[in-house]
Write a protein that holds these residues in place. Structure first.
Motif, PDB file in Angstrom:
ATOM      1  N   THR A  35       0.851  -1.061  -0.016  1.00 35.35           N
ATOM      2  CA  THR A  35      -0.080  -0.104   0.088  1.00 35.35           C
ATOM      3  C   THR A  35       0.727   1.145  -0.095  1.00 35.35           C
ATOM      4  O   THR A  35       2.182   1.218   0.329  1.00 35.35           O
ATOM      5  CB  THR A  35      -0.940   0.002   1.345  1.00 35.35           C
ATOM      6  OG1 THR A  35      -1.967   1.205   1.112  1.00 35.35           O
ATOM      7  CG2 THR A  35       0.036   0.163   2.563  1.00 35.35           C
ATOM      8  N   GLU A  83      -1.658   6.386   1.095  1.00 37.76           N
ATOM      9  CA  GLU A  83      -3.105   7.322   0.769  1.00 37.76           C
ATOM     10  C   GLU A  83      -4.161   6.779   1.230  1.00 37.76           C
ATOM     11  O   GLU A  83      -4.279   5.497   1.549  1.00 37.76           O
ATOM     12  CB  GLU A  83      -2.642   7.457  -0.794  1.00 37.76           C
ATOM     13  CG  GLU A  83      -1.438   8.234  -1.146  1.00 37.76           C
ATOM     14  CD  GLU A  83      -1.096   8.101  -2.701  1.00 37.76           C
ATOM     15  OE1 GLU A  83      -1.967   7.520  -3.379  1.00 37.76           O
ATOM     16  OE2 GLU A  83      -0.249   8.852  -3.254  1.00 37.76           O
ATOM     17  N   ASP A  84      -5.243   7.381   0.864  1.00 36.31           N
ATOM     18  CA  ASP A  84      -6.533   6.962   1.431  1.00 36.31           C
ATOM     19  C   ASP A  84      -7.006   5.877   0.699  1.00 36.31           C
ATOM     20  O   ASP A  84      -7.518   4.678   1.370  1.00 36.31           O
ATOM     21  CB  ASP A  84      -7.651   8.216   1.318  1.00 36.31           C
ATOM     22  CG  ASP A  84      -8.955   7.678   2.078  1.00 36.31           C
ATOM     23  OD1 ASP A  84      -8.645   7.447   3.387  1.00 36.31           O
ATOM     24  OD2 ASP A  84      -9.896   7.693   1.640  1.00 36.31           O
ATOM     25  N   MET A  85      -7.148   5.778  -0.397  1.00 36.08           N
ATOM     26  CA  MET A  85      -7.740   4.587  -1.343  1.00 36.08           C
ATOM     27  C   MET A  85      -6.914   3.362  -1.033  1.00 36.08           C
ATOM     28  O   MET A  85      -7.257   2.240  -0.874  1.00 36.08           O
ATOM     29  CB  MET A  85      -7.920   5.036  -2.712  1.00 36.08           C
ATOM     30  CG  MET A  85      -8.980   5.929  -3.053  1.00 36.08           C
ATOM     31  SD  MET A  85     -10.770   5.191  -2.377  1.00 36.08           S
ATOM     32  CE  MET A  85     -10.801   3.621  -3.550  1.00 36.08           C
ATOM     33  N   VAL A 141      -4.961   2.499   1.245  1.00 34.17           N
ATOM     34  CA  VAL A 141      -5.124   1.909   2.777  1.00 34.17           C
ATOM     35  C   VAL A 141      -6.555   1.465   2.929  1.00 34.17           C
ATOM     36  O   VAL A 141      -6.684   0.397   3.437  1.00 34.17           O
ATOM     37  CB  VAL A 141      -4.920   2.999   3.784  1.00 34.17           C
ATOM     38  CG1 VAL A 141      -5.453   2.719   5.107  1.00 34.17           C
ATOM     39  CG2 VAL A 141      -3.461   3.538   3.668  1.00 34.17           C
ATOM     40  N   THR A 142      -7.456   2.126   2.435  1.00 34.52           N
ATOM     41  CA  THR A 142      -8.946   1.419   2.494  1.00 34.52           C
ATOM     42  C   THR A 142      -8.903   0.053   1.736  1.00 34.52           C
ATOM     43  O   THR A 142      -9.574  -0.786   2.135  1.00 34.52           O
ATOM     44  CB  THR A 142      -9.839   2.495   1.830  1.00 34.52           C
ATOM     45  OG1 THR A 142     -10.022   3.515   2.381  1.00 34.52           O
ATOM     46  CG2 THR A 142     -11.448   1.843   1.853  1.00 34.52           C
ATOM     47  N   GLU A 154      -7.195  -2.592   3.991  1.00 31.60           N
ATOM     48  CA  GLU A 154      -8.349  -2.875   5.064  1.00 31.60           C
ATOM     49  C   GLU A 154      -9.326  -3.755   4.704  1.00 31.60           C
ATOM     50  O   GLU A 154      -9.653  -4.752   5.255  1.00 31.60           O
ATOM     51  CB  GLU A 154      -8.999  -1.586   5.581  1.00 31.60           C
ATOM     52  CG  GLU A 154      -7.894  -0.755   6.414  1.00 31.60           C
ATOM     53  CD  GLU A 154      -8.777   0.725   6.856  1.00 31.60           C
ATOM     54  OE1 GLU A 154      -8.183   1.132   7.684  1.00 31.60           O
ATOM     55  OE2 GLU A 154      -9.534   0.913   5.965  1.00 31.60           O
ATOM     56  N   ARG A 168       0.301  16.839   4.803  1.00 28.68           N
ATOM     57  CA  ARG A 168       0.342  15.708   4.108  1.00 28.68           C
ATOM     58  C   ARG A 168       0.913  14.478   5.041  1.00 28.68           C
ATOM     59  O   ARG A 168       0.402  13.358   4.927  1.00 28.68           O
ATOM     60  CB  ARG A 168       1.069  15.673   2.758  1.00 28.68           C
ATOM     61  CG  ARG A 168       0.981  14.606   1.929  1.00 28.68           C
ATOM     62  CD  ARG A 168       1.780  14.633   0.673  1.00 28.68           C
ATOM     63  NE  ARG A 168       3.130  14.563   1.130  1.00 28.68           N
ATOM     64  CZ  ARG A 168       3.900  13.636   1.016  1.00 28.68           C
ATOM     65  NH1 ARG A 168       3.340  12.496   0.790  1.00 28.68           N
ATOM     66  NH2 ARG A 168       5.201  13.710   1.280  1.00 28.68           N
ATOM     67  N   GLU A 194      -1.289  13.627   7.710  1.00 29.15           N
ATOM     68  CA  GLU A 194      -2.352  12.633   7.201  1.00 29.15           C
ATOM     69  C   GLU A 194      -1.794  11.196   7.024  1.00 29.15           C
ATOM     70  O   GLU A 194      -2.445  10.149   6.963  1.00 29.15           O
ATOM     71  CB  GLU A 194      -2.995  13.073   5.941  1.00 29.15           C
ATOM     72  CG  GLU A 194      -3.653  14.450   5.996  1.00 29.15           C
ATOM     73  CD  GLU A 194      -4.282  15.363   4.854  1.00 29.15           C
ATOM     74  OE1 GLU A 194      -3.556  14.469   3.492  1.00 29.15           O
ATOM     75  OE2 GLU A 194      -4.917  16.171   4.659  1.00 29.15           O
ATOM     76  N   GLN A 195      -0.520  11.114   6.501  1.00 33.52           N
ATOM     77  CA  GLN A 195       0.067   9.732   6.275  1.00 33.52           C
ATOM     78  C   GLN A 195       0.289   8.945   7.749  1.00 33.52           C
ATOM     79  O   GLN A 195       0.132   7.888   7.698  1.00 33.52           O
ATOM     80  CB  GLN A 195       1.577   9.747   5.485  1.00 33.52           C
ATOM     81  CG  GLN A 195       1.452  10.490   4.114  1.00 33.52           C
ATOM     82  CD  GLN A 195       2.568  10.626   3.400  1.00 33.52           C
ATOM     83  OE1 GLN A 195       3.733  10.545   4.166  1.00 33.52           O
ATOM     84  NE2 GLN A 195       2.618  10.072   2.084  1.00 33.52           N
ATOM     85  N   ARG A 219      -3.161   7.614   8.473  1.00 32.35           N
ATOM     86  CA  ARG A 219      -3.175   6.277   7.583  1.00 32.35           C
ATOM     87  C   ARG A 219      -2.284   5.163   8.205  1.00 32.35           C
ATOM     88  O   ARG A 219      -2.689   3.928   8.200  1.00 32.35           O
ATOM     89  CB  ARG A 219      -2.981   6.692   6.011  1.00 32.35           C
ATOM     90  CG  ARG A 219      -4.077   7.292   5.558  1.00 32.35           C
ATOM     91  CD  ARG A 219      -3.630   7.932   4.231  1.00 32.35           C
ATOM     92  NE  ARG A 219      -4.715   9.059   3.917  1.00 32.35           N
ATOM     93  CZ  ARG A 219      -4.411  10.110   3.264  1.00 32.35           C
ATOM     94  NH1 ARG A 219      -3.141  10.461   2.985  1.00 32.35           N
ATOM     95  NH2 ARG A 219      -5.178  11.114   2.807  1.00 32.35           N
ATOM     96  N   ARG A 234      -4.205   3.775  11.017  1.00 33.27           N
ATOM     97  CA  ARG A 234      -4.992   2.912  10.600  1.00 33.27           C
ATOM     98  C   ARG A 234      -4.446   1.402  10.153  1.00 33.27           C
ATOM     99  O   ARG A 234      -5.097   0.415  10.711  1.00 33.27           O
ATOM    100  CB  ARG A 234      -5.648   3.344   9.365  1.00 33.27           C
ATOM    101  CG  ARG A 234      -6.617   4.388   9.696  1.00 33.27           C
ATOM    102  CD  ARG A 234      -7.116   5.325   8.329  1.00 33.27           C
ATOM    103  NE  ARG A 234      -7.808   4.384   7.285  1.00 33.27           N
ATOM    104  CZ  ARG A 234      -8.128   4.535   6.257  1.00 33.27           C
ATOM    105  NH1 ARG A 234      -8.033   5.733   5.815  1.00 33.27           N
ATOM    106  NH2 ARG A 234      -8.795   3.825   5.631  1.00 33.27           N
TER     107      ARG A 234
END
Length: 320
Positions: A196, A199-201, A203-204, A207, A271, A274-275, A278, A281
């Motif tokens: 991964t 970044e959001d997508m 990481v999502t 999951e 940024r 935010e990382q 994630r 997460r």
């Protein structure tokens, strides 16, 4: 890295996360002290040939891609579903020329398109055969097999072979092969690595992939955070910079240039924060995390060996 505990390493990740590069780096990490490692791809992109700078891999060819600095060899195999189906028809039904005729009329391509479960069985069946060679101690055996698998959005379906063929074949060679492959994928010698970006997508999707693989019994061993750029600053400092609370001034620059610089620093600090969120997460998934540094010079043979070294160090620490 000590003697590999796992003989099959499945590498997946959202498109664009560098999963093929990580799969290649992992293969290089496993290929030490004379070990032979087979690196397989199943998406028909010839990504391995491009990555290692060699001619495209064709048919059943298992060609050496590189010798590693640690004394091993990495071989490549590009598995094609249509080729695998032709081989299957010839092996179990002795179609021979008739099978090639089906190919000319587009039947084989049609069958593998409308029955993705069959396609996946054929693809993973070739991987199964390569792993079995090691278990049987054949001369063409490999110490480990690394599979550059489909992206995380499809990895649950790809590895859930048993369910994939339940509506296609109840008995017969296809079902038998599917059951054998399913047993291999659930074995303790098989492990999945998910690649991964922070970044959001991606990481999502990571999951979601962990959740999708849980019912299949296939073990997820490592989350690999790729292209990481560590920050030298503490989170509190980054928060101040992101909020514009830090006065940045370069002597000799006018006010506008300093203001622009401060704005760029603020964006980068935000940024980075935010990382970190994630990353947290991913930590909550309860799986080991490995980080591979961002290389601004791009990917070549030397950078693959550098990735291999990073994976070796971190996976060795993990095993300890």
């Amino acid at each position: 890295m000590s003697e590999p505990r796992h003989t099959l390493h499945v590498v997946s990740g959202k498109g664009g996360t560098g999963k093929t590069t990580i799969a290649a780096g992992l293969a290089c990490a496993l290929a030490t002290r004379g070990r032979r490692v087979l690196l397989c791809e199943v998406e028909g992109r010839q990504g391995l040939a491009e990555l290692f700078g060699v001619h495209p891999l064709e048919g059943d060819e298992e060609r050496r891609l590189t010798r590693t600095p640690t004394g091993g060899s990495v071989y490549g195999l590009s598995i094609d579903a249509e080729d695998a189906l032709r081989e299957y028809l010839d092996t179990f039904y002795h179609l021979g020329l008739a099978g090639r005729a089906l190919d000319r009329f587009g039947v084989i391509d049609f069958v593998t398109s409308i029955a993705p479960g069959l396609r996946d069985v054929l693809l993973t069946g070739k991987v199964y055969e390569a792993v079995r060679r090691g278990q049987k101690g054949l001369p063409t055996a490999y110490d480990a097999v690394v599979l550059d698998a489909p992206p995380t959005g499809r990895i649950g379906q790809f590895l859930n072979i048993h369910d994939a063929v339940s509506g296609i074949a109840k008995v017969g060679p296809i079902r038998s092969q599917a059951d054998s492959v399913a047993a291999l994928l659930r074995a303790r010698t098989t492990i999945v690595h998910l690649v991964t970006l922070l970044e959001d997508m991606p990481v999502t999707e990571t999951e979601e992939a962990v959740a999708a693989l849980a019912p299949s019994g296939t073990r997820v061993g490592t989350i690999i955070e790729n292209m990481v750029s560590p920050s030298p600053f503490e989170p509190a400092v980054l928060a101040d910079v992101a909020a514009g609370a830090v006065n940045l001034s370069v002597p000799g620059w006018d006010e506008q240039r300093n203001k622009t610089l401060a704005g760029e620093f603020a964006v980068e600090a935000a940024r980075t924060l935010e990382q970190q969120v994630r990353h947290d997460r991913l930590l909550r998934l309860g799986l080991p995390l490995v980080q591979v540094d961002f290389d601004p010079l791009g990917v070549d043979a030397e950078s693959l060996f550098a990735i291999a070294e990073q994976l070796t160090d971190q996976l060795a620490l993990e095993a300890a």
